[in-house]
Write an enzyme that holds these catalytic residues in place. Structure first.
Site, PDB file in Angstrom:
ATOM      1  N   GLY A 122       0.864  -1.177   0.000  1.00  0.00           N
ATOM      2  CA  GLY A 122       0.000   0.000   0.000  1.00  0.00           C
ATOM      3  C   GLY A 122       0.902   1.229   0.000  1.00  0.00           C
ATOM      4  N   ALA A 123       0.604   2.165  -0.893  1.00  0.00           N
ATOM      5  CA  ALA A 123       1.532   3.273  -1.138  1.00  0.00           C
ATOM      6  C   ALA A 123       1.941   4.046   0.131  1.00  0.00           C
ATOM      7  CB  ALA A 123       0.924   4.204  -2.195  1.00  0.00           C
ATOM      8  N   ARG A 161      10.296  -1.044  -4.945  1.00  0.00           N
ATOM      9  CA  ARG A 161       9.067  -1.123  -5.751  1.00  0.00           C
ATOM     10  C   ARG A 161       8.946   0.174  -6.567  1.00  0.00           C
ATOM     11  NH1 ARG A 161       3.697  -3.318  -3.169  1.00  0.00           N
ATOM     12  NH2 ARG A 161       3.360  -3.840  -5.345  1.00  0.00           N
ATOM     13  N   GLN A 175      -5.494  -9.068  -2.607  1.00  0.00           N
ATOM     14  CA  GLN A 175      -5.552  -8.052  -1.544  1.00  0.00           C
ATOM     15  C   GLN A 175      -6.984  -7.810  -1.077  1.00  0.00           C
ATOM     16  OE1 GLN A 175      -3.597  -7.817  -4.246  1.00  0.00           O
ATOM     17  NE2 GLN A 175      -1.791  -6.554  -3.903  1.00  0.00           N
ATOM     18  N   ASP A 179      -1.624   4.590  -6.274  1.00  0.00           N
ATOM     19  CA  ASP A 179      -0.177   4.420  -6.042  1.00  0.00           C
ATOM     20  C   ASP A 179       0.609   5.604  -6.568  1.00  0.00           C
ATOM     21  OD1 ASP A 179      -1.344   1.567  -5.974  1.00  0.00           O
ATOM     22  OD2 ASP A 179       0.588   1.523  -4.948  1.00  0.00           O
ATOM     23  N   LYS A 188      -3.936  -0.468  -8.338  1.00  0.00           N
ATOM     24  CA  LYS A 188      -3.847  -1.924  -8.554  1.00  0.00           C
ATOM     25  C   LYS A 188      -4.533  -2.337  -9.849  1.00  0.00           C
ATOM     26  CE  LYS A 188      -2.122  -4.252  -6.527  1.00  0.00           C
ATOM     27  NZ  LYS A 188      -0.712  -4.517  -6.913  1.00  0.00           N
TER      28      LYS A 188
HETATM   29  O1  MRU Z   1       0.664  -3.935  -4.650  1.00  0.00           O
HETATM   30  P1  MRU Z   1       0.021  -3.282  -3.458  1.00  0.00           P
HETATM   31  O2  MRU Z   1      -0.785  -4.208  -2.635  1.00  0.00           O
HETATM   32  O3  MRU Z   1       1.032  -2.467  -2.662  1.00  0.00           O
HETATM   33  O4  MRU Z   1      -0.974  -2.240  -4.122  1.00  0.00           O
HETATM   34  C1  MRU Z   1      -1.786  -1.450  -3.306  1.00  0.00           C
HETATM   35  C2  MRU Z   1      -2.732  -0.590  -4.046  1.00  0.00           C
HETATM   36  O5  MRU Z   1      -2.822  -0.618  -5.261  1.00  0.00           O
HETATM   37  C3  MRU Z   1      -3.519   0.390  -3.233  1.00  0.00           C
HETATM   38  O6  MRU Z   1      -4.776   0.615  -3.809  1.00  0.00           O
HETATM   39  C4  MRU Z   1      -2.769   1.721  -3.171  1.00  0.00           C
HETATM   40  O7  MRU Z   1      -1.434   1.532  -2.783  1.00  0.00           O
HETATM   41  C5  MRU Z   1      -3.402   2.671  -2.238  1.00  0.00           C
HETATM   42  S1  MRU Z   1      -3.195   2.175  -0.584  1.00  0.00           S
HETATM   43  C6  MRU Z   1      -3.896   3.279   0.462  1.00  0.00           C
END
Ligand code: MRU
Length: 328
Positions: free
Chosen positions: A48-49, A81, A191, A231, A242
């Site tokens: 999550g970002a 990442r 997720q 992200d 995502k």
């Molecule tokens: O690959 P991830 O699980 O890190 O991706 C997360 C997402 O795409 C979330 O929607 C995004 O980071 C927002 S989190 C508040």
């Protein structure tokens, strides 16, 4: 570490909730070194970002404690990442502060700044919850209840606290509004299971669906609004989130369902002009399980600004094509 925490300081180390084990097991991991922090981000023990950004900031402090050079620390964490801009935003902020500090002051200064990043994330997400609540309240006023669709996990697990896309939902639930959430599975890493687990912890009514069911539910009028996280948001409002987010935005547009992105201003990359410039992470074929066939596994997609009804930030709800107003 309390029950609803993703990251905390403990005895000079960092402790994280290991998301690769959820929802089966609630397990915590101790991060003592730069390598531990980089591994936690790359392996998605934290994800999550906003949470990636906060973990990277603490990772800088851990690396300095080991006596590693600042440039090496920043380069190691930056390589974990590529898509979530909060990672680079947090590292840049740490660099700016630390380069101005005397060498002897760097370590305490790094802890202080990492703590500030974590605290600000908590506050920003609480504000996102308050602003997003108005969107849900307006629907409840008309219909008596609201059904929200989300994608992936943009709840408290993906942040230091409160979540982004889920923050308005928690605010609505706490205010006693009748809110229900459609939770999409989010293949290949699922997720959506984290989202379902989170919502269950807070007794928020929700229903789990396969990703491909989203279009049908919108066609049937069962979705009042879509709220997703981000992200990286380009300066023109194009949004990386995502993989699968774009398909939901297309379906929402076709069925006139409002589609909101909820994210702190730290997720907006003002230096990135449009979505085509956002790097998309390609993840391992193994995420699909054992397959003896060529695999492509882009982890994010781009939703064009034109499909977004508004971006819910800590500074209010902004039209996707007016983000420059928020530029610091
Ligand atoms: O690959 P991830 O699980 O890190 O991706 C997360 C997402 O795409 C979330 O929607 C995004 O980071 C927002 S989190 C508040």
């Amino acid at each position: 570490m309390n029950e609803l925490s993703t990251i905390a300081e403990d005895g000079g180390d960092i402790v994280i909730l290991d998301q690769t084990k959820l929802p089966r097991e609630t397990t915590y991991q101790r991060l003592k070194t730069l390598a531990d922090a980089a591994h936690a981000i790359r392996s998605m023990q934290v994800r999550g970002a906003p949470l990636i950004g906060a973990t990277a900031a603490y990772g800088v402090a851990l690396g300095l404690r080991e006596g590693k050079p600042l440039d090496e620390i920043l380069a190691t964490l930056a390589a974990t990442r590529p898509t979530a801009v909060n990672l680079h935003w947090a590292l840049e902020r740490m660099r700016r502060v630390l380069e101005k500090s005397a060498l002897a002051e760097r370590l305490p200064r790094a802890w202080e700044e990492a703590r500030a990043i974590a605290r600000e994330d908590r506050e920003a997400n609480a504000a996102i919850g308050r602003h997003g609540l108005a969107v849900l309240e307006a629907i409840v006023e008309r219909k008596g209840a609201v059904s929200v669709m989300t994608h992936c996990n943009a709840g408290w697990l993906a942040t230091v606290a409160h979540g982004t896309a889920l923050a308005p939902i928690y605010a609505a639930h706490a205010a006693g509004l009748a809110v229900h959430v459609w939770v999409s599975e989010t293949r290949p890493r699922n997720q959506g299971r984290l989202t379902a687990w989170e919502l269950a912890q807070s007794q928020v009514p929700h229903t789990f669906i396969a990703d491909n069911a989203a279009g049908l539910l919108m066609m049937q009028g069962k979705v009042d609004v879509v709220i997703v996280g981000a992200d990286r948001i380009a300066a023109n409002g194009d949004t990386a989130n995502k993989v699968g987010t774009y398909l939901k935005a297309l379906a929402a547009h076709a069925h006139e369902v409002p589609f909101y992105v909820a994210a702190p201003v730290s997720t907006i990359d003002f230096a990135c002009p449009n979505g085509a410039q956002i790097p998309i992470e390609e993840r391992a074929a193994e995420e699909f399980g054992e397959l003896h066939t060529p695999v492509a596994n882009p982890a994010f997609d781009i939703t064009p600004a034109a499909l977004i009804s508004g971006i819910i930030t800590e500074r209010g709800i902004v039209a996707a094509n007016e983000l420059l107003r928020l530029k610091p």
